[in-house]
Design a protein around this motif. Structure first.
Motif, PDB file in Angstrom:
ATOM      1  N   THR A 266       2.209  -2.304   1.038  1.00 60.16           N
ATOM      2  CA  THR A 266       0.786  -2.246   1.856  1.00 60.16           C
ATOM      3  C   THR A 266      -0.105  -3.053   1.355  1.00 60.16           C
ATOM      4  N   ALA A 267      -0.897  -3.393   2.179  1.00 60.14           N
ATOM      5  CA  ALA A 267      -1.933  -4.593   1.613  1.00 60.14           C
ATOM      6  C   ALA A 267      -2.762  -3.782   0.493  1.00 60.14           C
ATOM      7  N   GLY A 268      -3.286  -4.424  -0.374  1.00 57.86           N
ATOM      8  CA  GLY A 268      -3.950  -3.685  -1.598  1.00 57.86           C
ATOM      9  C   GLY A 268      -5.444  -3.886  -1.657  1.00 57.86           C
ATOM     10  N   VAL A 269      -6.186  -3.728  -2.496  1.00 60.31           N
ATOM     11  CA  VAL A 269      -7.536  -3.982  -2.464  1.00 60.31           C
ATOM     12  C   VAL A 269      -7.864  -4.265  -3.859  1.00 60.31           C
ATOM     13  N   ALA A 270      -8.910  -5.359  -3.660  1.00 55.64           N
ATOM     14  CA  ALA A 270      -9.498  -5.872  -5.099  1.00 55.64           C
ATOM     15  C   ALA A 270      -8.574  -6.414  -5.606  1.00 55.64           C
ATOM     16  N   GLY A 274      -0.572  -3.461  -3.054  1.00 55.37           N
ATOM     17  CA  GLY A 274      -0.496  -2.035  -2.440  1.00 55.37           C
ATOM     18  C   GLY A 274       0.778  -1.378  -2.836  1.00 55.37           C
ATOM     19  N   VAL A 275       0.830  -0.176  -2.592  1.00 56.85           N
ATOM     20  CA  VAL A 275       2.065   0.796  -2.617  1.00 56.85           C
ATOM     21  C   VAL A 275       3.105   0.397  -1.674  1.00 56.85           C
ATOM     22  N   PRO A 276       4.392   0.507  -2.013  1.00 56.33           N
ATOM     23  CA  PRO A 276       5.578   0.390  -1.107  1.00 56.33           C
ATOM     24  C   PRO A 276       5.578   1.373  -0.188  1.00 56.33           C
ATOM     25  N   ASP A 277       6.040   0.805   1.070  1.00 53.74           N
ATOM     26  CA  ASP A 277       6.410   1.794   2.175  1.00 53.74           C
ATOM     27  C   ASP A 277       7.764   2.190   1.950  1.00 53.74           C
TER      28      ASP A 277
END
Length: 430
Positions: A266-270, A274-277
């Motif tokens: 998933t799209a991360g931040v900063a 992101g974590v896997p779906d």
């Protein structure tokens, strides 16, 4: 898991479908493709299909319709709702999923701006049909823009037709197949000239001249104009991921970021990934995979062997779930042929900082060149000595802590139309 959807019916998607059934999945399986054609192998397009030695029927992917799927052909995916677990199609329908395989591949990069008739790209069967129709209809002046794998393979096939086609290959960066590094691009350039191809290296294309609505010339950055009855734009591929914008998945460089087990991130931040779906896996040209990387980060691949291996593992991991999933450990490999040369590669030679000629002479048409990065082997390239690369594939596996044999690593290189395309086994349009 009761419903799995595979989006994309190229090699990666078909291998995923086969793998799902082979691993015991008996639920509903849907394959979505925006092409009306039955699934086919892309690497032969730029070689045998252009040359006329193989037909569309010859390159169908064997077994593609044998794994009991519901096929949706001629209607592409236009959106993904991860919260509701639905794939939206161009006709307005929605396909539900418990598990999803993203294998939409890539599209040919088109020329920016409008172009006259006769300016083509080559990515699918219809593209090759259009090119052959033009040549069979009498076109003799052909300009190929871009000397990567697709461009080089097309130039080789066209000049070898025996129809008197005059081919000019334009490459702004100075050498054909420059991604291979070392002296191999120079070997290819000499062989191309010997075959009758005119090379215009180190100059770019500014646009196309038209007469009567059809292409008549190709303008160059150095002020020249090349006569052209057909022009083929071969300037790379664009991942087919536009439909995933807004889905919440990470899309670096337009590809789908996936972890080492091929689960979509998933799209991360900063700047944090992101974590896997756990319900979505990725395979083939669209993958930006944590397991395929140099010291600089993930390296996208458009190789036939990579699409096949990722399709199989992605499906297997989807069924197993993240806790039991295996990391992707395939050694990249491809081969292609052009102008009488058979070129093969293992690993990631384009990421090296030093090249060593380990067999033959620099610039010879029988040579093995090894590429190193900070003293470690990262890849190897051969010309007409492909069997020698099995040892390099083994070394690359051992350096990664793998114990599989060299045959498993190098096998499958036989369809990589190079990247992105080639003979029945290159990798260029794979």
């Amino acid at each position: 898991m009761r419903e799995v959807v595979v989006v994309g019916a190229g090699l990666a998607g078909v291998r995923a479908g086969e793998s799902l059934r082979a691993r015991g999945f008996r639920g509903a399986l849907t394959v979505v493709s925006d092409e009306v054609e039955l699934p086919y192998d892309r690497p032969p397009l730029t070689k045998q299909v252009v040359a006329g030695t193989r037909t569309a029927d010859d390159i169908r992917l064997a077994g593609a319709e044998d794994f009991g799927a519901r096929w949706i052909r001629g209607t592409g995916a236009v959106g993904l709702d991860r919260e509701r677990r639905r794939v939206r199609l161009a006709d307005g329908a929605e396909v539900p999923y418990d598990g999803l395989v993203l294998a939409t591949g890539a599209r040919a990069r088109v020329w920016p701006g409008e172009v006259p008739a006769g300016v083509l790209t080559v990515r699918g069967l219809d593209d090759v049909r259009a090119l052959r129709a033009a040549v069979d209809g009498g076109a003799r002046e052909v300009v190929v823009v871009g000397a990567g794998f697709v461009g080089v393979e097309l130039a080789s096939s066209l000049v070898g037709l025996g129809l008197g086609v005059r081919v000019t290959l334009v490459e702004p960066f100075g050498r054909p197949l420059r991604a291979l590094g070392g002296t191999v691009p120079d070997v290819v350039a000499r062989a191309a000239r010997r075959a009758g191809v005119v090379l215009r290296l180190g100059t770019g294309v500014t646009g196309f001249r038209a007469e009567g609505g059809r292409v008549a010339g190709v303008g160059l950055a150095d002020g020249g104009v090349l006569p052209a009855e057909v022009a083929v734009v071969a300037i790379g591929m664009v991942p087919a991921t536009g439909w995933l914008v807004g889905s919440g998945l990470a899309l670096p460089s337009g590809r789908v970021h996936c972890d080492e087990r091929l689960f979509a991130r998933t799209a991360g931040v900063a700047g944090v990934a992101g974590v896997p779906d756990p319900r979505i896996v990725v395979a083939g040209d669209v993958a930006w995979c944590d397991a395929v990387r140099s010291v600089d980060g993930p390296v996208p691949l458009e190789h036939w062997s990579n699409a096949a291996a990722q399709g199989e593992l992605a499906a297997r991991n989807l069924l197993a779930g993240p806790a039991a999933a295996e990391p992707y450990a395939h050694v990249p490999s491809f081969w292609t042929s052009a102008f009488g040369l058979r070129i093969k590669s293992v690993g990631l030679p384009g990421t090296g900082d030093r090249m060593v000629v380990e067999e033959g002479e620099p610039g010879a048409e029988k040579v093995v060149e090894a590429h190193y990065r900070e003293g470690r082997l990262v890849g190897a390239v051969s010309v007409n000595l492909g069997k020698r690369l099995a040892g390099y594939a083994r070394r690359l596996q051992e350096e990664r802590g793998e114990v599989t044999g060299a045959a498993g690593a190098a096998g499958g290189a036989g369809a990589a139309g190079g990247s992105g395309g080639a003979s029945a086994g290159s990798g260029a349009l794979g």
